[in-house]
Design a protein around this motif. Sequence first.
Motif, PDB file in Angstrom:
ATOM      1  N   VAL A  81      -7.967  -6.832  -9.500  1.00 29.75           N
ATOM      2  CA  VAL A  81      -8.190  -5.869  -8.421  1.00 29.75           C
ATOM      3  C   VAL A  81      -7.443  -6.380  -7.192  1.00 29.75           C
ATOM      4  O   VAL A  81      -7.807  -7.413  -6.627  1.00 29.75           O
ATOM      5  CB  VAL A  81      -9.680  -5.698  -8.095  1.00 29.75           C
ATOM      6  CG1 VAL A  81      -9.871  -4.769  -6.895  1.00 29.75           C
ATOM      7  CG2 VAL A  81     -10.423  -5.140  -9.294  1.00 29.75           C
ATOM      8  N   GLN A  83      -5.699  -6.512  -3.286  1.00 32.64           N
ATOM      9  CA  GLN A  83      -6.207  -6.312  -1.932  1.00 32.64           C
ATOM     10  C   GLN A  83      -5.881  -4.905  -1.434  1.00 32.64           C
ATOM     11  O   GLN A  83      -6.668  -4.288  -0.724  1.00 32.64           O
ATOM     12  CB  GLN A  83      -5.595  -7.360  -1.003  1.00 32.64           C
ATOM     13  CG  GLN A  83      -6.151  -7.368   0.407  1.00 32.64           C
ATOM     14  CD  GLN A  83      -5.600  -8.536   1.213  1.00 32.64           C
ATOM     15  OE1 GLN A  83      -4.902  -9.402   0.689  1.00 32.64           O
ATOM     16  NE2 GLN A  83      -5.913  -8.562   2.488  1.00 32.64           N
ATOM     17  N   TYR A  84      -4.700  -4.416  -1.814  1.00 31.74           N
ATOM     18  CA  TYR A  84      -4.275  -3.078  -1.409  1.00 31.74           C
ATOM     19  C   TYR A  84      -4.022  -2.243  -2.660  1.00 31.74           C
ATOM     20  O   TYR A  84      -3.410  -2.715  -3.621  1.00 31.74           O
ATOM     21  CB  TYR A  84      -3.002  -3.152  -0.558  1.00 31.74           C
ATOM     22  CG  TYR A  84      -3.157  -4.019   0.664  1.00 31.74           C
ATOM     23  CD1 TYR A  84      -3.915  -3.587   1.745  1.00 31.74           C
ATOM     24  CD2 TYR A  84      -2.564  -5.273   0.718  1.00 31.74           C
ATOM     25  CE1 TYR A  84      -4.082  -4.388   2.865  1.00 31.74           C
ATOM     26  CE2 TYR A  84      -2.717  -6.085   1.837  1.00 31.74           C
ATOM     27  CZ  TYR A  84      -3.474  -5.634   2.906  1.00 31.74           C
ATOM     28  OH  TYR A  84      -3.650  -6.429   4.004  1.00 31.74           O
ATOM     29  N   PHE A  85      -4.505  -1.007  -2.650  1.00 24.15           N
ATOM     30  CA  PHE A  85      -4.477  -0.166  -3.837  1.00 24.15           C
ATOM     31  C   PHE A  85      -3.316   0.817  -3.792  1.00 24.15           C
ATOM     32  O   PHE A  85      -3.010   1.386  -2.747  1.00 24.15           O
ATOM     33  CB  PHE A  85      -5.784   0.626  -3.952  1.00 24.15           C
ATOM     34  CG  PHE A  85      -7.009  -0.243  -3.932  1.00 24.15           C
ATOM     35  CD1 PHE A  85      -7.352  -0.995  -5.029  1.00 24.15           C
ATOM     36  CD2 PHE A  85      -7.813  -0.304  -2.807  1.00 24.15           C
ATOM     37  CE1 PHE A  85      -8.477  -1.798  -5.012  1.00 24.15           C
ATOM     38  CE2 PHE A  85      -8.933  -1.101  -2.773  1.00 24.15           C
ATOM     39  CZ  PHE A  85      -9.264  -1.848  -3.882  1.00 24.15           C
ATOM     40  N   GLY A 140     -13.822   2.367   1.422  1.00 24.63           N
ATOM     41  CA  GLY A 140     -14.852   1.640   0.695  1.00 24.63           C
ATOM     42  C   GLY A 140     -15.167   2.268  -0.648  1.00 24.63           C
ATOM     43  O   GLY A 140     -15.370   1.562  -1.646  1.00 24.63           O
ATOM     44  N   ARG A 142     -13.067   4.069  -2.451  1.00 31.77           N
ATOM     45  CA  ARG A 142     -11.926   3.776  -3.333  1.00 31.77           C
ATOM     46  C   ARG A 142     -12.015   2.356  -3.873  1.00 31.77           C
ATOM     47  O   ARG A 142     -11.704   2.111  -5.041  1.00 31.77           O
ATOM     48  CB  ARG A 142     -10.604   3.972  -2.583  1.00 31.77           C
ATOM     49  CG  ARG A 142     -10.142   5.411  -2.523  1.00 31.77           C
ATOM     50  CD  ARG A 142      -8.666   5.516  -2.151  1.00 31.77           C
ATOM     51  NE  ARG A 142      -8.397   4.999  -0.820  1.00 31.77           N
ATOM     52  CZ  ARG A 142      -8.432   5.727   0.282  1.00 31.77           C
ATOM     53  NH1 ARG A 142      -8.740   7.015   0.223  1.00 31.77           N
ATOM     54  NH2 ARG A 142      -8.149   5.193   1.451  1.00 31.77           N
ATOM     55  N   GLN A 143     -12.432   1.435  -3.024  1.00 31.66           N
ATOM     56  CA  GLN A 143     -12.517   0.046  -3.464  1.00 31.66           C
ATOM     57  C   GLN A 143     -13.519  -0.093  -4.615  1.00 31.66           C
ATOM     58  O   GLN A 143     -13.251  -0.772  -5.614  1.00 31.66           O
ATOM     59  CB  GLN A 143     -12.926  -0.857  -2.298  1.00 31.66           C
ATOM     60  CG  GLN A 143     -12.599  -2.324  -2.533  1.00 31.66           C
ATOM     61  CD  GLN A 143     -12.286  -3.035  -1.234  1.00 31.66           C
ATOM     62  OE1 GLN A 143     -12.713  -2.619  -0.170  1.00 31.66           O
ATOM     63  NE2 GLN A 143     -11.551  -4.120  -1.304  1.00 31.66           N
ATOM     64  N   ARG A 144     -14.653   0.593  -4.505  1.00 32.44           N
ATOM     65  CA  ARG A 144     -15.641   0.537  -5.580  1.00 32.44           C
ATOM     66  C   ARG A 144     -15.117   1.207  -6.851  1.00 32.44           C
ATOM     67  O   ARG A 144     -15.408   0.755  -7.965  1.00 32.44           O
ATOM     68  CB  ARG A 144     -16.947   1.188  -5.121  1.00 32.44           C
ATOM     69  CG  ARG A 144     -17.741   0.310  -4.156  1.00 32.44           C
ATOM     70  CD  ARG A 144     -19.103   0.891  -3.853  1.00 32.44           C
ATOM     71  NE  ARG A 144     -19.017   2.020  -2.937  1.00 32.44           N
ATOM     72  CZ  ARG A 144     -19.806   3.076  -2.992  1.00 32.44           C
ATOM     73  NH1 ARG A 144     -20.732   3.184  -3.934  1.00 32.44           N
ATOM     74  NH2 ARG A 144     -19.681   4.056  -2.110  1.00 32.44           N
ATOM     75  N   PRO A 163     -12.197  -8.203  -2.555  1.00 28.54           N
ATOM     76  CA  PRO A 163     -12.706  -6.899  -3.006  1.00 28.54           C
ATOM     77  C   PRO A 163     -13.746  -6.282  -2.082  1.00 28.54           C
ATOM     78  O   PRO A 163     -14.059  -5.100  -2.213  1.00 28.54           O
ATOM     79  CB  PRO A 163     -13.330  -7.223  -4.368  1.00 28.54           C
ATOM     80  CG  PRO A 163     -13.772  -8.643  -4.229  1.00 28.54           C
ATOM     81  CD  PRO A 163     -12.690  -9.296  -3.405  1.00 28.54           C
ATOM     82  N   THR A 164     -14.292  -7.061  -1.165  1.00 24.64           N
ATOM     83  CA  THR A 164     -15.325  -6.519  -0.266  1.00 24.64           C
ATOM     84  C   THR A 164     -14.780  -6.180   1.116  1.00 24.64           C
ATOM     85  O   THR A 164     -15.540  -5.814   2.004  1.00 24.64           O
ATOM     86  CB  THR A 164     -16.482  -7.528  -0.106  1.00 24.64           C
ATOM     87  OG1 THR A 164     -15.981  -8.743   0.457  1.00 24.64           O
ATOM     88  CG2 THR A 164     -17.135  -7.839  -1.446  1.00 24.64           C
ATOM     89  N   SER A 165     -13.469  -6.273   1.313  1.00 21.17           N
ATOM     90  CA  SER A 165     -12.902  -6.146   2.662  1.00 21.17           C
ATOM     91  C   SER A 165     -13.111  -4.764   3.275  1.00 21.17           C
ATOM     92  O   SER A 165     -13.218  -4.640   4.499  1.00 21.17           O
ATOM     93  CB  SER A 165     -11.404  -6.478   2.636  1.00 21.17           C
ATOM     94  OG  SER A 165     -10.705  -5.605   1.762  1.00 21.17           O
ATOM     95  N   SER A 166     -13.165  -3.709   2.455  1.00 24.22           N
ATOM     96  CA  SER A 166     -13.343  -2.358   2.985  1.00 24.22           C
ATOM     97  C   SER A 166     -14.771  -1.848   2.867  1.00 24.22           C
ATOM     98  O   SER A 166     -15.047  -0.693   3.192  1.00 24.22           O
ATOM     99  CB  SER A 166     -12.412  -1.373   2.255  1.00 24.22           C
ATOM    100  OG  SER A 166     -11.062  -1.678   2.516  1.00 24.22           O
TER     101      SER A 166
END
Length: 257
Positions: A81, A83-85, A140, A142-144, A163-166
Motif C-alpha cells: 500500500v 503513500q500516494y494512490f 481517508g 480512499r485510503q481504507r 497508511p494512516t496519514s489521511s
Amino acid sequence: MKIDVVSLSQKYGNLQVLHDVSFTADAGEVVALLGPNGSGKSTLIKTIADILPPASGKILIDGADTAAIDPIDRAKLIGYVPQYFHYTPFTTVLDTVLIGRRPYMSWSVTDEDLIAVDKSLATMHVTDLADRFVNELSGGQRQRVFIARTLAQQPAFYLFDEPTSSLDLRHQLETASTMQKIVHEENSCMIIALHDLNLALRYTDKVVMLKDGSIYSCGTPEEVLTEEAVRDVYGVCAEIVENDHGRFILSYAPSNV
C-alpha cells in the motif's frame, strides 16, 4: 515465513539514500519503520516491494532472493500500500478491491474471490461504499479502500507506507488495531512506515528506527522508543509517561530550545 533485509543500500543517481540496512521481519510480527522525513522509510518499503532494485544487498523471503521469484508468485506473497494512490476515475470501490485478487485470477471471478473481497470491505468498514466511484471518496475513505484491496490479496507480507496519514483519529486507531489483529491471527507479517510514535508503541512488535538512511536502533518498541532516541533522531524533547491505558510519548519542544 520471514523477510530478511541483508546489507541493503539504495541510491537515487549519485545520492546515497540507504546505507547497509539489515533487519528481519518474522511471521506474526508488525514491524514499524520510524524516522524523520528523508530518513529513507519510503525508499526502504519500495525496495522491499521490488519497486526499486537494490543498489546493493538483498531481500530474502525464507532464504530465497525476491528478485528471483516469479512476479505472480511474488504478488501472492507481498501486498503493498503506497503513500500516494494512483487510481482510475469512475472505477467503483468493489472493482478497485477486486483488483487485489488479480494474482489468483485466470479467466473469470470466482466465488472465492468475491468472498475475499466482501471480507476485506467489511474489515475496513467500507462495505457501504462498494458501489461508489473511488474519485467521489474522501482521502481517508480512499485510503481504507486501498488497504482493503491489499487485504483481499491475502499476502503473507504486508508493506504499508504511512497508511494512516489521511485517516482521522478514530480510523487511525481502528486501522492500526485491525492490522495488528490480522497479522497475529493469520501469522502473517507487516512492515509499516509510520510517523506516529504512539501508534508504533502501542500496535507494533518491533521497531526499526532510521536516521540519515542508516539504522539507529532496532528492537521492541519499549527498547527503541526512549526519550534519548526521540531527541537524537527527531531533534525534539520528549517524555515517556504511563497510565492505565498504556505507555505514551509526549513530545513538547525542539531539543535546541
